[in-house]
Design a protein around this motif. Sequence first.
Motif, PDB file in Angstrom:
ATOM      1  N   ILE A   1       0.957  -1.023   0.518  1.00 47.55           N
ATOM      2  CA  ILE A   1       0.016  -0.140  -0.379  1.00 47.55           C
ATOM      3  C   ILE A   1       1.364   1.124   0.003  1.00 47.55           C
ATOM      4  O   ILE A   1       0.652   2.317   0.047  1.00 47.55           O
ATOM      5  CB  ILE A   1      -1.102   0.044   1.225  1.00 47.55           C
ATOM      6  CG1 ILE A   1      -2.282   1.137   0.704  1.00 47.55           C
ATOM      7  CG2 ILE A   1      -0.658   0.234   2.595  1.00 47.55           C
ATOM      8  CD1 ILE A   1      -3.337   1.006   1.663  1.00 47.55           C
ATOM      9  N   SER A   2       2.388   1.377   0.718  1.00 47.95           N
ATOM     10  CA  SER A   2       2.765   1.971   0.109  1.00 47.95           C
ATOM     11  C   SER A   2       3.042   2.459  -0.742  1.00 47.95           C
ATOM     12  O   SER A   2       3.637   3.941  -0.736  1.00 47.95           O
ATOM     13  CB  SER A   2       3.769   1.939   1.375  1.00 47.95           C
ATOM     14  OG  SER A   2       5.078   1.046   0.652  1.00 47.95           O
ATOM     15  N   ASP A   3       3.392   1.883  -1.918  1.00 51.15           N
ATOM     16  CA  ASP A   3       3.460   2.231  -4.086  1.00 51.15           C
ATOM     17  C   ASP A   3       2.735   3.345  -3.838  1.00 51.15           C
ATOM     18  O   ASP A   3       1.962   3.445  -4.636  1.00 51.15           O
ATOM     19  CB  ASP A   3       3.543   1.023  -3.972  1.00 51.15           C
ATOM     20  CG  ASP A   3       5.392   0.234  -4.313  1.00 51.15           C
ATOM     21  OD1 ASP A   3       5.616   0.325  -3.496  1.00 51.15           O
ATOM     22  OD2 ASP A   3       5.502  -0.807  -5.094  1.00 51.15           O
ATOM     23  N   LEU A   4       1.390   3.198  -2.976  1.00 52.25           N
ATOM     24  CA  LEU A   4       0.231   4.469  -3.672  1.00 52.25           C
ATOM     25  C   LEU A   4       0.682   5.995  -3.437  1.00 52.25           C
ATOM     26  O   LEU A   4       0.444   6.751  -4.177  1.00 52.25           O
ATOM     27  CB  LEU A   4      -1.264   4.295  -2.697  1.00 52.25           C
ATOM     28  CG  LEU A   4      -2.307   2.796  -2.813  1.00 52.25           C
ATOM     29  CD1 LEU A   4      -2.826   3.133  -1.791  1.00 52.25           C
ATOM     30  CD2 LEU A   4      -2.116   3.253  -4.568  1.00 52.25           C
ATOM     31  N   LYS A   5       1.760   5.982  -3.023  1.00 50.28           N
ATOM     32  CA  LYS A   5       3.180   7.406  -3.248  1.00 50.28           C
ATOM     33  C   LYS A   5       2.593   7.780  -4.372  1.00 50.28           C
ATOM     34  O   LYS A   5       2.723   8.705  -5.106  1.00 50.28           O
ATOM     35  CB  LYS A   5       4.009   7.407  -2.894  1.00 50.28           C
ATOM     36  CG  LYS A   5       3.770   7.315  -1.240  1.00 50.28           C
ATOM     37  CD  LYS A   5       4.751   7.154  -1.001  1.00 50.28           C
ATOM     38  CE  LYS A   5       5.033   7.022   0.639  1.00 50.28           C
ATOM     39  NZ  LYS A   5       6.661   6.366   1.896  1.00 50.28           N
ATOM     40  N   ASN A   6       2.664   6.761  -5.638  1.00 50.20           N
ATOM     41  CA  ASN A   6       2.674   6.715  -7.530  1.00 50.20           C
ATOM     42  C   ASN A   6       1.547   6.187  -7.339  1.00 50.20           C
ATOM     43  O   ASN A   6       2.025   5.419  -8.727  1.00 50.20           O
ATOM     44  CB  ASN A   6       4.333   5.921  -7.535  1.00 50.20           C
ATOM     45  CG  ASN A   6       4.047   6.549  -8.634  1.00 50.20           C
ATOM     46  OD1 ASN A   6       3.843   7.053  -9.443  1.00 50.20           O
ATOM     47  ND2 ASN A   6       5.456   5.346  -9.628  1.00 50.20           N
ATOM     48  N   TYR A   7       0.464   6.818  -7.313  1.00 52.37           N
ATOM     49  CA  TYR A   7      -0.814   6.287  -7.150  1.00 52.37           C
ATOM     50  C   TYR A   7      -0.782   6.101  -9.383  1.00 52.37           C
ATOM     51  O   TYR A   7      -1.639   5.027  -9.667  1.00 52.37           O
ATOM     52  CB  TYR A   7      -1.631   6.784  -6.648  1.00 52.37           C
ATOM     53  CG  TYR A   7      -2.215   8.386  -7.634  1.00 52.37           C
ATOM     54  CD1 TYR A   7      -3.205   8.429  -8.289  1.00 52.37           C
ATOM     55  CD2 TYR A   7      -1.646   9.085  -6.783  1.00 52.37           C
ATOM     56  CE1 TYR A   7      -3.011   9.870  -8.673  1.00 52.37           C
ATOM     57  CE2 TYR A   7      -2.222  10.518  -6.356  1.00 52.37           C
ATOM     58  CZ  TYR A   7      -2.473  10.869  -8.288  1.00 52.37           C
ATOM     59  OH  TYR A   7      -2.983  12.067  -8.137  1.00 52.37           O
ATOM     60  N   THR A   8      -0.113   7.377  -9.532  1.00 48.64           N
ATOM     61  CA  THR A   8      -0.642   6.914 -11.384  1.00 48.64           C
ATOM     62  C   THR A   8       0.033   5.600 -11.565  1.00 48.64           C
ATOM     63  O   THR A   8      -0.777   5.161 -12.857  1.00 48.64           O
ATOM     64  CB  THR A   8       0.419   8.466 -11.984  1.00 48.64           C
ATOM     65  OG1 THR A   8       1.871   8.579 -11.810  1.00 48.64           O
ATOM     66  CG2 THR A   8      -0.371   9.136 -11.637  1.00 48.64           C
ATOM     67  N   GLU A   9       1.467   5.027 -11.669  1.00 48.34           N
ATOM     68  CA  GLU A   9       1.524   4.137 -11.892  1.00 48.34           C
ATOM     69  C   GLU A   9       0.438   2.331 -11.331  1.00 48.34           C
ATOM     70  O   GLU A   9       0.302   1.657 -12.214  1.00 48.34           O
ATOM     71  CB  GLU A   9       2.907   3.976 -11.189  1.00 48.34           C
ATOM     72  CG  GLU A   9       3.530   2.243 -11.401  1.00 48.34           C
ATOM     73  CD  GLU A   9       3.848   2.431 -13.218  1.00 48.34           C
ATOM     74  OE1 GLU A   9       3.700   0.967 -13.632  1.00 48.34           O
ATOM     75  OE2 GLU A   9       4.332   3.412 -13.856  1.00 48.34           O
ATOM     76  N   VAL A  10      -0.373   2.793 -10.253  1.00 42.16           N
ATOM     77  CA  VAL A  10      -1.130   1.830  -9.756  1.00 42.16           C
ATOM     78  C   VAL A  10      -2.474   2.011 -11.029  1.00 42.16           C
ATOM     79  O   VAL A  10      -2.410   0.465 -11.217  1.00 42.16           O
ATOM     80  CB  VAL A  10      -1.686   2.377  -8.247  1.00 42.16           C
ATOM     81  CG1 VAL A  10      -2.627   0.764  -8.202  1.00 42.16           C
ATOM     82  CG2 VAL A  10       0.076   1.728  -7.273  1.00 42.16           C
ATOM     83  N   LEU A  11      -3.067   2.683 -10.900  1.00 39.14           N
ATOM     84  CA  LEU A  11      -3.814   2.917 -11.915  1.00 39.14           C
ATOM     85  C   LEU A  11      -3.636   2.474 -13.670  1.00 39.14           C
ATOM     86  O   LEU A  11      -4.322   2.446 -13.916  1.00 39.14           O
ATOM     87  CB  LEU A  11      -4.058   4.393 -11.889  1.00 39.14           C
ATOM     88  CG  LEU A  11      -4.853   4.977 -10.129  1.00 39.14           C
ATOM     89  CD1 LEU A  11      -5.742   6.177 -10.478  1.00 39.14           C
ATOM     90  CD2 LEU A  11      -6.293   4.388  -9.759  1.00 39.14           C
ATOM     91  N   ARG A  12      -2.380   3.315 -13.594  1.00 37.41           N
ATOM     92  CA  ARG A  12      -1.849   2.489 -14.935  1.00 37.41           C
ATOM     93  C   ARG A  12      -1.729   1.180 -15.653  1.00 37.41           C
ATOM     94  O   ARG A  12      -2.288   0.490 -15.820  1.00 37.41           O
ATOM     95  CB  ARG A  12      -0.839   2.549 -15.310  1.00 37.41           C
ATOM     96  CG  ARG A  12      -0.169   2.261 -16.826  1.00 37.41           C
ATOM     97  CD  ARG A  12       1.363   3.158 -17.245  1.00 37.41           C
ATOM     98  NE  ARG A  12       2.089   2.028 -16.552  1.00 37.41           N
ATOM     99  CZ  ARG A  12       2.221   1.152 -16.761  1.00 37.41           C
ATOM    100  NH1 ARG A  12       2.285   0.168 -17.224  1.00 37.41           N
ATOM    101  NH2 ARG A  12       3.571   0.293 -15.828  1.00 37.41           N
ATOM    102  N   HIS A  13      -1.324  -0.199 -14.044  1.00 33.15           N
ATOM    103  CA  HIS A  13      -1.970  -0.995 -14.169  1.00 33.15           C
ATOM    104  C   HIS A  13      -3.670  -1.186 -14.432  1.00 33.15           C
ATOM    105  O   HIS A  13      -4.069  -2.270 -14.795  1.00 33.15           O
ATOM    106  CB  HIS A  13      -1.446  -2.155 -12.995  1.00 33.15           C
ATOM    107  CG  HIS A  13       0.173  -1.910 -12.904  1.00 33.15           C
ATOM    108  ND1 HIS A  13       1.004  -2.776 -13.701  1.00 33.15           N
ATOM    109  CD2 HIS A  13       1.264  -0.978 -12.710  1.00 33.15           C
ATOM    110  CE1 HIS A  13       2.298  -2.504 -14.235  1.00 33.15           C
ATOM    111  NE2 HIS A  13       1.872  -1.397 -12.916  1.00 33.15           N
ATOM    112  N   CYS A  14      -4.097  -0.374 -13.703  1.00 30.81           N
ATOM    113  CA  CYS A  14      -5.483  -0.841 -13.491  1.00 30.81           C
ATOM    114  C   CYS A  14      -5.991  -0.720 -15.235  1.00 30.81           C
ATOM    115  O   CYS A  14      -6.950  -1.656 -15.425  1.00 30.81           O
ATOM    116  CB  CYS A  14      -6.101  -0.426 -12.725  1.00 30.81           C
ATOM    117  SG  CYS A  14      -6.061  -0.841 -11.097  1.00 30.81           S
TER     118      CYS A  14
END
Length: 81
Positions: A7-20
């Motif tokens: 969850i700490s990787d949400l600091k870079n949430y744009t990368e997480v959303l890219r996967h989605c």
Amino acid sequence: MTNIIPISDLKNYTEVLRHCDEGSTVYLTKNGRGKYVVQSLAEHEKLQATVKLLAELSKGVESVRTEGTLSIDEAFSRLED
């Protein structure tokens, strides 16, 4: 492809959303254990539609078990009534 990230990787949430956006579901962990799921709205709606379809199919199977089946002639005669 399955993406499991802390969850700490949400600091870079744009990368997480890219996967989605690529159709993947992202599983977020907290203290090493699964905690949250992030997915695109399209994937969520597809999943909800699948669940609804499976529920309706289950009702049909249960109906066959409890009420039996009809011949083709019986089914058509009921349509005409």
